[in-house]
Design an enzyme around this catalytic site. Structure first.
Site, PDB file in Angstrom:
ATOM      1  N   PHE A   1      -7.363   3.754   5.072  1.00  0.00           N
ATOM      2  CA  PHE A   1      -5.994   3.224   5.186  1.00  0.00           C
ATOM      3  C   PHE A   1      -6.005   1.686   5.190  1.00  0.00           C
ATOM      4  CE2 PHE A   1      -2.153   2.271   7.748  1.00  0.00           C
ATOM      5  CZ  PHE A   1      -1.217   3.045   7.088  1.00  0.00           C
ATOM      6  N   ASP A  54      15.807  -5.836   5.133  1.00  0.00           N
ATOM      7  CA  ASP A  54      17.050  -5.671   5.894  1.00  0.00           C
ATOM      8  C   ASP A  54      17.468  -4.210   6.052  1.00  0.00           C
ATOM      9  OD1 ASP A  54      17.236  -8.387   6.093  1.00  0.00           O
ATOM     10  OD2 ASP A  54      18.426  -8.584   4.254  1.00  0.00           O
ATOM     11  N   HIS A  93      14.173   0.908   4.613  1.00  0.00           N
ATOM     12  CA  HIS A  93      13.216   1.283   3.577  1.00  0.00           C
ATOM     13  C   HIS A  93      11.769   1.153   4.068  1.00  0.00           C
ATOM     14  CE1 HIS A  93      12.715   2.099  -0.758  1.00  0.00           C
ATOM     15  NE2 HIS A  93      11.560   1.499  -0.584  1.00  0.00           N
ATOM     16  N   VAL A 150       3.384  -3.604   2.816  1.00  0.00           N
ATOM     17  CA  VAL A 150       4.812  -3.333   2.996  1.00  0.00           C
ATOM     18  C   VAL A 150       5.363  -4.372   3.978  1.00  0.00           C
ATOM     19  CG1 VAL A 150       6.529  -1.537   3.354  1.00  0.00           C
ATOM     20  CG2 VAL A 150       4.181  -0.892   2.828  1.00  0.00           C
ATOM     21  N   SER A 200       3.615   0.803  -2.793  1.00  0.00           N
ATOM     22  CA  SER A 200       2.815   1.502  -1.782  1.00  0.00           C
ATOM     23  C   SER A 200       3.135   2.990  -1.720  1.00  0.00           C
ATOM     24  CB  SER A 200       3.023   0.862  -0.409  1.00  0.00           C
ATOM     25  OG  SER A 200       2.406  -0.400  -0.381  1.00  0.00           O
ATOM     26  N   PHE A 201       4.400   3.343  -1.999  1.00  0.00           N
ATOM     27  CA  PHE A 201       4.748   4.760  -1.918  1.00  0.00           C
ATOM     28  C   PHE A 201       3.942   5.589  -2.916  1.00  0.00           C
ATOM     29  CE2 PHE A 201       7.391   8.571  -2.060  1.00  0.00           C
ATOM     30  CZ  PHE A 201       7.591   8.777  -0.708  1.00  0.00           C
TER      31      PHE A 201
HETATM   32  C1  DLZ Z   1      11.172  -0.561  -2.973  1.00  0.00           C
HETATM   33  C2  DLZ Z   1      10.090  -1.239  -2.189  1.00  0.00           C
HETATM   34  C3  DLZ Z   1      10.424  -2.173  -1.190  1.00  0.00           C
HETATM   35  C4  DLZ Z   1      11.841  -2.521  -0.847  1.00  0.00           C
HETATM   36  N1  DLZ Z   1       9.475  -2.821  -0.510  1.00  0.00           N
HETATM   37  C5  DLZ Z   1       8.175  -2.548  -0.789  1.00  0.00           C
HETATM   38  C6  DLZ Z   1       7.143  -3.224  -0.077  1.00  0.00           C
HETATM   39  O1  DLZ Z   1       7.357  -4.091   0.775  1.00  0.00           O
HETATM   40  N2  DLZ Z   1       5.850  -2.913  -0.407  1.00  0.00           N
HETATM   41  C7  DLZ Z   1       5.531  -1.967  -1.355  1.00  0.00           C
HETATM   42  O2  DLZ Z   1       4.340  -1.737  -1.573  1.00  0.00           O
HETATM   43  N3  DLZ Z   1       6.500  -1.338  -2.026  1.00  0.00           N
HETATM   44  C8  DLZ Z   1       7.797  -1.596  -1.789  1.00  0.00           C
HETATM   45  N4  DLZ Z   1       8.774  -0.967  -2.470  1.00  0.00           N
HETATM   46  C9  DLZ Z   1       8.394  -0.023  -3.561  1.00  0.00           C
HETATM   47  C10 DLZ Z   1       8.076   1.390  -3.079  1.00  0.00           C
HETATM   48  O3  DLZ Z   1       6.801   1.461  -2.484  1.00  0.00           O
HETATM   49  C11 DLZ Z   1       8.062   2.353  -4.307  1.00  0.00           C
HETATM   50  O4  DLZ Z   1       7.247   1.808  -5.324  1.00  0.00           O
HETATM   51  C12 DLZ Z   1       9.465   2.582  -4.855  1.00  0.00           C
HETATM   52  O5  DLZ Z   1      10.322   3.025  -3.854  1.00  0.00           O
HETATM   53  C13 DLZ Z   1       9.437   3.613  -6.011  1.00  0.00           C
HETATM   54  O6  DLZ Z   1       8.938   4.850  -5.548  1.00  0.00           O
END
Ligand code: DLZ
Length: 160
Positions: A122, A94, A97, A90, A65-66
């Site tokens: 969104f 724990d 993040h 997302v 998602s980031f």
């Molecule tokens: C690392 C991470 C974690 C722990 N959880 C999710 C999540 O629940 N949903 C999601 O879309 N992405 C998650 N990521 C990955 C981050 O969005 C991103 O891809 C990484 O931090 C690399 O930039």
């Protein structure tokens, strides 16, 4: 709108304008893929139900998602689109993040909406549990992808 009172897929069909001349981008995160692919399916089906042509729905996948904000930005720069939908899921873990990713995407999408002359929609699920996400990806609370697609069509129709 993922409350006990609102189903994400429930809307008045006739209140949604014709989308046959609209072009959409969808950026979808691969993290929690079992959820995000359902969001994507819902969004595509809803866009097409309102007339959007398959060839006018451009799909791009990013790892998590980031990365949605950067993917949506590149799409806005490279493609001639009327609206871009971001889809991701997302789920709280724990560590803090969850908060950083949700905040980054929310602020990023807000900035995109201010920077470019098209709407960025969104479609991010931000849930405490996997079950809450299942419930909102075609489950008992409907599909966030449907909601995002309806929003995209309405925004293009109103401001397009
Ligand atoms: C690392 C991470 C974690 C722990 N959880 C999710 C999540 O629940 N949903 C999601 O879309 N992405 C998650 N990521 C990955 C981050 O969005 C991103 O891809 C990484 O931090 C690399 O930039």
């Amino acid at each position: 709108m993922a409350t006990a009172y609102q189903n994400l897929s429930a809307y008045d069909f006739n209140s949604v304008p014709d989308a046959s001349k609209m072009r959409f981008g969808i950026v979808v995160a691969e993290w929690n893929k079992e959820i995000t692919e359902k969001l994507l399916e819902g969004a595509c089906n809803t866009l097409e139900r309102h007339g959007a042509k398959t060839e006018n729905i451009i799909i791009s996948r990013v790892p998590g998602s980031f990365e949605l904000v950067y993917g949506a930005k590149k799409m806005a720069e490279m493609k001639d689109l009327h609206a871009i939908i971001i889809l991701g899921c997302v789920i709280r873990g724990d560590t803090p993040h969850f908060d950083y990713v949700c905040s980054g995407v929310t602020q990023g999408v807000t900035q995109l909406n201010l920077m470019y002359n098209i709407p960025f929609i969104f479609g991010l699920l931000t849930n405490d549990t996997m079950q809450q996400s299942i419930d909102r990806a075609g489950g008992i609370h409907g599909n966030k992808g449907d909601e995002a697609a309806v929003t995209a069509i309405k925004m293009v129709h109103t401001f397009g």
